[in-house]
Design a protein around this motif. Structure first.
Motif, PDB file in Angstrom:
ATOM      1  N   ARG A 425      36.642  48.884  32.525  1.00 35.28           N
ATOM      2  CA  ARG A 425      37.333  48.122  33.566  1.00 35.28           C
ATOM      3  C   ARG A 425      37.689  49.017  34.754  1.00 35.28           C
ATOM      4  O   ARG A 425      37.545  48.608  35.924  1.00 35.28           O
ATOM      5  CB  ARG A 425      38.579  47.458  32.998  1.00 35.28           C
ATOM      6  CG  ARG A 425      38.280  46.316  32.029  1.00 35.28           C
ATOM      7  CD  ARG A 425      39.535  45.548  31.658  1.00 35.28           C
ATOM      8  NE  ARG A 425      39.257  44.426  30.784  1.00 35.28           N
ATOM      9  CZ  ARG A 425      38.796  43.248  31.202  1.00 35.28           C
ATOM     10  NH1 ARG A 425      38.550  43.047  32.489  1.00 35.28           N
ATOM     11  NH2 ARG A 425      38.586  42.273  30.343  1.00 35.28           N
ATOM     12  N   LEU A 426      38.140  50.223  34.480  1.00 37.00           N
ATOM     13  CA  LEU A 426      38.458  51.144  35.567  1.00 37.00           C
ATOM     14  C   LEU A 426      37.196  51.519  36.353  1.00 37.00           C
ATOM     15  O   LEU A 426      37.229  51.625  37.588  1.00 37.00           O
ATOM     16  CB  LEU A 426      39.125  52.402  35.012  1.00 37.00           C
ATOM     17  CG  LEU A 426      40.585  52.260  34.583  1.00 37.00           C
ATOM     18  CD1 LEU A 426      41.055  53.522  33.864  1.00 37.00           C
ATOM     19  CD2 LEU A 426      41.479  51.977  35.797  1.00 37.00           C
ATOM     20  N   ALA A 427      36.107  51.721  35.643  1.00 32.00           N
ATOM     21  CA  ALA A 427      34.857  52.066  36.309  1.00 32.00           C
ATOM     22  C   ALA A 427      34.428  50.958  37.266  1.00 32.00           C
ATOM     23  O   ALA A 427      34.022  51.221  38.408  1.00 32.00           O
ATOM     24  CB  ALA A 427      33.760  52.324  35.268  1.00 32.00           C
ATOM     25  N   TRP A 428      34.522  49.723  36.806  1.00 29.58           N
ATOM     26  CA  TRP A 428      34.152  48.600  37.659  1.00 29.58           C
ATOM     27  C   TRP A 428      35.079  48.487  38.868  1.00 29.58           C
ATOM     28  O   TRP A 428      34.613  48.249  40.000  1.00 29.58           O
ATOM     29  CB  TRP A 428      34.157  47.294  36.864  1.00 29.58           C
ATOM     30  CG  TRP A 428      32.795  46.911  36.386  1.00 29.58           C
ATOM     31  CD1 TRP A 428      32.267  47.100  35.137  1.00 29.58           C
ATOM     32  CD2 TRP A 428      31.762  46.315  37.166  1.00 29.58           C
ATOM     33  NE1 TRP A 428      30.968  46.645  35.101  1.00 29.58           N
ATOM     34  CE2 TRP A 428      30.636  46.147  36.327  1.00 29.58           C
ATOM     35  CE3 TRP A 428      31.683  45.887  38.486  1.00 29.58           C
ATOM     36  CZ2 TRP A 428      29.443  45.584  36.782  1.00 29.58           C
ATOM     37  CZ3 TRP A 428      30.489  45.322  38.944  1.00 29.58           C
ATOM     38  CH2 TRP A 428      29.390  45.178  38.092  1.00 29.58           C
ATOM     39  N   GLU A 429      36.371  48.635  38.649  1.00 32.25           N
ATOM     40  CA  GLU A 429      37.323  48.538  39.758  1.00 32.25           C
ATOM     41  C   GLU A 429      37.020  49.584  40.826  1.00 32.25           C
ATOM     42  O   GLU A 429      36.978  49.280  42.023  1.00 32.25           O
ATOM     43  CB  GLU A 429      38.756  48.724  39.235  1.00 32.25           C
ATOM     44  CG  GLU A 429      39.288  47.596  38.373  1.00 32.25           C
ATOM     45  CD  GLU A 429      39.636  46.348  39.181  1.00 32.25           C
ATOM     46  OE1 GLU A 429      39.713  46.450  40.427  1.00 32.25           O
ATOM     47  OE2 GLU A 429      39.814  45.280  38.562  1.00 32.25           O
ATOM     48  N   GLY A 449      30.186  35.488  38.004  1.00 30.33           N
ATOM     49  CA  GLY A 449      30.752  35.305  36.669  1.00 30.33           C
ATOM     50  C   GLY A 449      32.222  35.675  36.597  1.00 30.33           C
ATOM     51  O   GLY A 449      32.920  35.787  37.612  1.00 30.33           O
ATOM     52  N   ARG A 450      32.707  35.885  35.368  1.00 29.11           N
ATOM     53  CA  ARG A 450      34.101  36.308  35.184  1.00 29.11           C
ATOM     54  C   ARG A 450      34.273  37.773  35.597  1.00 29.11           C
ATOM     55  O   ARG A 450      35.317  38.176  36.083  1.00 29.11           O
ATOM     56  CB  ARG A 450      34.518  36.149  33.719  1.00 29.11           C
ATOM     57  CG  ARG A 450      34.233  34.781  33.099  1.00 29.11           C
ATOM     58  CD  ARG A 450      34.993  33.644  33.778  1.00 29.11           C
ATOM     59  NE  ARG A 450      34.774  32.389  33.089  1.00 29.11           N
ATOM     60  CZ  ARG A 450      33.861  31.482  33.433  1.00 29.11           C
ATOM     61  NH1 ARG A 450      33.083  31.698  34.489  1.00 29.11           N
ATOM     62  NH2 ARG A 450      33.723  30.360  32.754  1.00 29.11           N
ATOM     63  N   LEU A 451      33.213  38.563  35.423  1.00 25.68           N
ATOM     64  CA  LEU A 451      33.279  39.993  35.663  1.00 25.68           C
ATOM     65  C   LEU A 451      33.639  40.332  37.108  1.00 25.68           C
ATOM     66  O   LEU A 451      34.505  41.168  37.366  1.00 25.68           O
ATOM     67  CB  LEU A 451      31.931  40.631  35.296  1.00 25.68           C
ATOM     68  CG  LEU A 451      31.704  42.092  35.704  1.00 25.68           C
ATOM     69  CD1 LEU A 451      32.736  43.004  35.060  1.00 25.68           C
ATOM     70  CD2 LEU A 451      30.287  42.523  35.345  1.00 25.68           C
ATOM     71  N   LYS A 452      32.990  39.690  38.073  1.00 27.42           N
ATOM     72  CA  LYS A 452      33.131  40.092  39.472  1.00 27.42           C
ATOM     73  C   LYS A 452      33.976  39.134  40.296  1.00 27.42           C
ATOM     74  O   LYS A 452      34.106  39.316  41.512  1.00 27.42           O
ATOM     75  CB  LYS A 452      31.740  40.215  40.105  1.00 27.42           C
ATOM     76  CG  LYS A 452      30.816  41.157  39.355  1.00 27.42           C
ATOM     77  CD  LYS A 452      29.408  41.109  39.924  1.00 27.42           C
ATOM     78  CE  LYS A 452      28.423  41.735  38.955  1.00 27.42           C
ATOM     79  NZ  LYS A 452      27.033  41.567  39.387  1.00 27.42           N
ATOM     80  N   ARG A 454      37.088  38.761  40.660  1.00 23.10           N
ATOM     81  CA  ARG A 454      38.233  39.341  41.353  1.00 23.10           C
ATOM     82  C   ARG A 454      37.815  40.141  42.584  1.00 23.10           C
ATOM     83  O   ARG A 454      38.663  40.523  43.401  1.00 23.10           O
ATOM     84  CB  ARG A 454      39.024  40.235  40.393  1.00 23.10           C
ATOM     85  CG  ARG A 454      38.261  41.415  39.802  1.00 23.10           C
ATOM     86  CD  ARG A 454      39.075  42.040  38.681  1.00 23.10           C
ATOM     87  NE  ARG A 454      38.467  43.217  38.066  1.00 23.10           N
ATOM     88  CZ  ARG A 454      37.518  43.171  37.133  1.00 23.10           C
ATOM     89  NH1 ARG A 454      37.053  41.997  36.729  1.00 23.10           N
ATOM     90  NH2 ARG A 454      37.043  44.282  36.605  1.00 23.10           N
ATOM     91  N   PHE A 455      36.515  40.386  42.746  1.00 17.53           N
ATOM     92  CA  PHE A 455      36.024  41.110  43.920  1.00 17.53           C
ATOM     93  C   PHE A 455      35.470  40.171  44.988  1.00 17.53           C
ATOM     94  O   PHE A 455      35.002  40.625  46.027  1.00 17.53           O
ATOM     95  CB  PHE A 455      34.921  42.095  43.513  1.00 17.53           C
ATOM     96  CG  PHE A 455      35.268  42.961  42.336  1.00 17.53           C
ATOM     97  CD1 PHE A 455      36.461  43.682  42.315  1.00 17.53           C
ATOM     98  CD2 PHE A 455      34.422  43.058  41.249  1.00 17.53           C
ATOM     99  CE1 PHE A 455      36.779  44.481  41.226  1.00 17.53           C
ATOM    100  CE2 PHE A 455      34.736  43.852  40.160  1.00 17.53           C
ATOM    101  CZ  PHE A 455      35.919  44.570  40.146  1.00 17.53           C
ATOM    102  N   LEU A 456      35.522  38.868  44.732  1.00 16.32           N
ATOM    103  CA  LEU A 456      34.865  37.906  45.606  1.00 16.32           C
ATOM    104  C   LEU A 456      35.485  37.873  47.006  1.00 16.32           C
ATOM    105  O   LEU A 456      34.779  37.695  48.006  1.00 16.32           O
ATOM    106  CB  LEU A 456      34.911  36.511  44.967  1.00 16.32           C
ATOM    107  CG  LEU A 456      33.894  35.484  45.452  1.00 16.32           C
ATOM    108  CD1 LEU A 456      32.477  36.006  45.320  1.00 16.32           C
ATOM    109  CD2 LEU A 456      34.051  34.183  44.670  1.00 16.32           C
ATOM    110  N   THR A 457      36.796  38.050  47.088  1.00 16.19           N
ATOM    111  CA  THR A 457      37.453  38.010  48.390  1.00 16.19           C
ATOM    112  C   THR A 457      36.960  39.140  49.289  1.00 16.19           C
ATOM    113  O   THR A 457      36.810  38.964  50.506  1.00 16.19           O
ATOM    114  CB  THR A 457      38.983  38.083  48.227  1.00 16.19           C
ATOM    115  OG1 THR A 457      39.405  36.997  47.394  1.00 16.19           O
ATOM    116  CG2 THR A 457      39.688  37.967  49.573  1.00 16.19           C
ATOM    117  N   GLU A 458      36.688  40.312  48.707  1.00 13.54           N
ATOM    118  CA  GLU A 458      36.156  41.420  49.499  1.00 13.54           C
ATOM    119  C   GLU A 458      34.797  41.054  50.095  1.00 13.54           C
ATOM    120  O   GLU A 458      34.474  41.448  51.218  1.00 13.54           O
ATOM    121  CB  GLU A 458      36.016  42.672  48.626  1.00 13.54           C
ATOM    122  CG  GLU A 458      37.328  43.368  48.314  1.00 13.54           C
ATOM    123  CD  GLU A 458      37.848  44.178  49.502  1.00 13.54           C
ATOM    124  OE1 GLU A 458      37.152  44.226  50.540  1.00 13.54           O
ATOM    125  OE2 GLU A 458      38.938  44.741  49.383  1.00 13.54           O
TER     126      GLU A 458
END
Length: 488
Positions: A425-429, A449-452, A454-458
Motif C-alpha cells: 500500500r505504501l509503495a502504491w501511494e 478498480g478499487r486499487l486506484k 483514491r488517485f482518481l481526483t489527481e
C-alpha cells in the motif's frame, strides 16, 4: 442490500394471508431456469477478480464480501431484466467478464448481485466485405481469434490476458493489446455496441467507422468499468491476419537512450506494429533465457508481407541509431512465443500454490505520459517502488508519437502477508504521488478498480470527478451499478 436477506413469509391481516416474495425468487421468476444461483461457493469464486490484494486475502482465508446471488444472463434482454429488477429493489449489481482484471474493478459488495456474462459467448456474423465481426460481451479473446483465423482475419487486439479476458472486459477497462502501437487499442477497433442502462433501457450504437452525431456514446462507455451501463454486444473492426512476423532487436546502454530511440522509431512511421523497450531489469527477466548479456532492449515487430518491408526495416534501424548493436531476430521470436507466460506465473505466485511462499506480493503498475515526462515518470516511479520492493522492472509497450505507457512490474517481500500488504500500500501511494507530480496518468489500460480509485481526483481533477458523478446520477439514480467503482 434491502430485502435480500429475507425469505418469503406469511402475514395474517383480517383473516387474509399476505405473502412477501423474496426479491431473488422474484428475479428468478423473470428469467429462464438456472440463470440465478445463490450457491455460496459460486458466489465466493466470483466475489473478486485478479487483483493481487484480493487474491492474497482469499488464499490466507480472509472473509470476502459475499454476493447474495450470481446471475448468468445469456442475452441482452435478460441483462435488461436483471437491471430493471435491481433498480426496483435498490440492489447493487457488479458486472463481471472473465475476472482477469488486476485492479479490483469487479469486486462484489456484501449482498450484491454479480452479473456474470460468461454465457454471453456467441460470435455472430463475420462481415467479410466490411471486415467486421459481431460478438457478445462474454466472448474470450482467444476464441474470437480462433474463429477469425478461419477467415484470414484478426481483430489485432492482443492483451496479455487474451485467453482469460472478454470483449466486454476490454471495453469496460479501456484495454490495449500488445500490438496497439500499430493496430490501435480497443476504442480504435470498436465500431458499435449494445449496452443496457441501469434502469433496463437498451442503448444501441450502430456500427459505423465514425460519426459526428453528437458526443460519442461508445467512447463514454469505454473505461466505464460497469459504473454507467453493462455492455452486452459489440461490433469490432478486423484486419488481415499476419501470416508471420519479422523482428528487429537492439541493445542500449541505459533507459533514456532507449526511450529516445523508440520515440524516433514511432515517428518514423515504419509500419512496425509491435514496438517495445525494456530497462535492464525487465530485459533480464524477459530475455535471460537467451543469455542476454545485459543492458536495455528495444524490440520492433513487422507483419510479414508488408509492402516495402526491407525499406521499412532499414528506416527502423536508422531510427534506432543510438543502439549499441543489433541483437537478432531470436529476441522477437522468443518474446512472441512467451509473451503471455506472465499470466500463468502471476497465478502461481498469488494463487493457492504460493510459488514464492507467504509474504510475497507481485503486481504491475502501468502509467502513461508525454515523451517530455517519460524520463521523470521512469525515474520517480521506479525509485518510489524500489523503496518498498525487492525487485522493479519496467518496459515501454504502447507507444505514440506524443508519448508512451510505462509498465512496471514489482515484487514485495515482507515478514508475513500483513507486513507485505502494508509495504504494498505504501509503495502504491508513493508511486502514484510520483506519477501525478511528473504529469502522468495513473493507468494506461488496466483501469481504476478499487486499487486506484483514491488517485482518481489527481487524474481527472475535482471538476472532472464531479462531472463523472453527475453522469452517474443521471443514468443511475438508484446507485446500483458497481457502487464502489470509479469513486475516489
Amino acid at each position: 442490500m434491502p430485502g435480500l436477506a429475507a425469505r418469503s413469509r406469511p402475514w395474517a391481516a383480517n383473516c387474509v394471508t399476505i405473502r412477501l416474495v423474496d426479491p431473488l425468487d422474484d428475479l428468478a421468476s423473470r428469467l429462464p431456469g438456472g440463470t440465478v444461483t445463490t450457491d455460496a461457493e459460486t458466489g465466493r469464486e466470483r466475489a473478486i477478480d485478479s487483483w493481487a490484494l484480493a487474491l492474497l486475502r482469499r488464499v490466507r482465508g480472509d472473509e470476502l464480501p459475499a454476493p447474495a446471488a450470481v446471475v448468468f444472463p445469456a442475452s441482452t434482454a435478460e441483462v435488461a431484466t436483471v437491471l430493471a429488477w435491481a433498480s426496483e429493489t435498490a440492489t447493487a449489481v457488479i458486472p463481471r467478464g472473465g475476472g482477469s482484471g488486476v485492479c479490483g474493478g469487479a469486486e462484489a459488495d456484501e449482498g450484491s448481485v454479480v452479473l456474470d456474462l460468461s454465457r454471453m459467448d456467441r460470435i455472430g456474423q463475420v462481415d467479410l466485405v466490411s471486415r467486421a465481426v459481431d460478438v457478445q460481451a462474454g466472448v474470450r479473446g482467444d476464441r474470437l481469434e480462433e474463429v477469425l483465423a478461419g477467415h484470414g482475419l484478426t481483430v489485432g487486439h492482443y492483451p496479455q490476458s487474451i485467453a482469460i479476458s472478454t470483449v466486454g472486459g476490454w471495453i469496460a477497462a479501456s484495454s490495449a493489446g500488445q500490438a496497439s502501437t500499430g493496430f490501435g487499442a480497443i476504442e480504435d477497433v470498436l465500431l458499435g455496441l449494445t449496452a443496457v442502462l441501469p434502469r433496463g433501457e437498451i442503448l444501441r450504437c450502430r456500427p459505423v467507422p465514425r460519426s459526428a452525431a453528437g458526443p460519442d456514446l461508445r467512447r463514454l462507455l469505454v473505461g466505464s468499468e460497469g459504473a454507467l451501463a453493462v455492455v452486452t454486444e459489440a461490433t469490432l473492426a478486423c484486419r488481415a491476419r499476419p501470416a508471420a512476423w519479422e523482428w528487429l532487436a537492439f541493445g542500449f546502454p541505459e533507459f533514456t537512450t532507449l526511450a529516445d530511440a523508440l520515440k524516433a522509431a514511432v515517428r518514423a512511421e515504419t509500419g512496425a506494429v509491435v514496438i517495445r523497450g525494456y530497462d535492464e531489469t525487465d530485459a533480464q527477466l524477459s530475455f535471460g533465457a537467451l543469455g542476454h548479456p545485459g543492458g536495455c532492449v528495444g524490440l520492433l515487430g513487422f507483419p510479414v508481407g508488408l509492402p516495402g518491408l526491407d525499406a521499412r526495416r532499414q528506416a527502423a534501424a536508422e531510427a534506432m541509431g543510438a543502439a549499441e548493436g543489433e541483437l537478432g531476430a531470436r529476441y522477437g521470436k522468443h518474446w512472441w512465443e512467451h509473451r503471455n507466460d506472465a499470466v500463468h506465473t502471476y497465478a502461481r505466485i498469488m494463487g493457492p500454490e504460493r510459488a514464492f511462499g507467504s509474504g510475497v506480493i507481485v503486481d504491475t503498475m502501468e502509467v502513461a505520459g508525454l515523451w517530455s515526462a517519460v524520463p521523470r515518470l521512469y525515474t520517480g516511479i521506479r525509485e518510489a517502488l524500489a523503496a518498498r520492493a525487492q525487485a522493479v522492472g519496467c518496459h515501454l509497450s504502447h507507444l505514440y508519437p506524443s508519448g508512451s505507457s510505462l509498465y512496471f512490474t514489482f515484487l514485495i517481500s515482507g515478514a508475513d502477508d500483513r507486513d507485505a500488504e502494508a509495504r504494498y500500500r505504501l509503495a502504491w501511494e508513493e508511486a502514484a504521488r510520483s506519477c501525478a507530480a511528473a504529469g502522468g496518468t495513473i493507468t494506461h489500460h488496466h483501469g481504476v478498480g478499487r486499487l486506484k480509485a483514491r488517485f482518481l481526483t489527481e487524474d481527472l481533477g475535482e471538476t472532472g470527478v464531479d462531472v463523472l458523478a453527475r453522469i452517474r446520477a443521471a443514468l443511475d439514480p438508484a446507485g446500483i451499478m458497481n457502487p464502489r467503482g470509479l469513486r475516489p
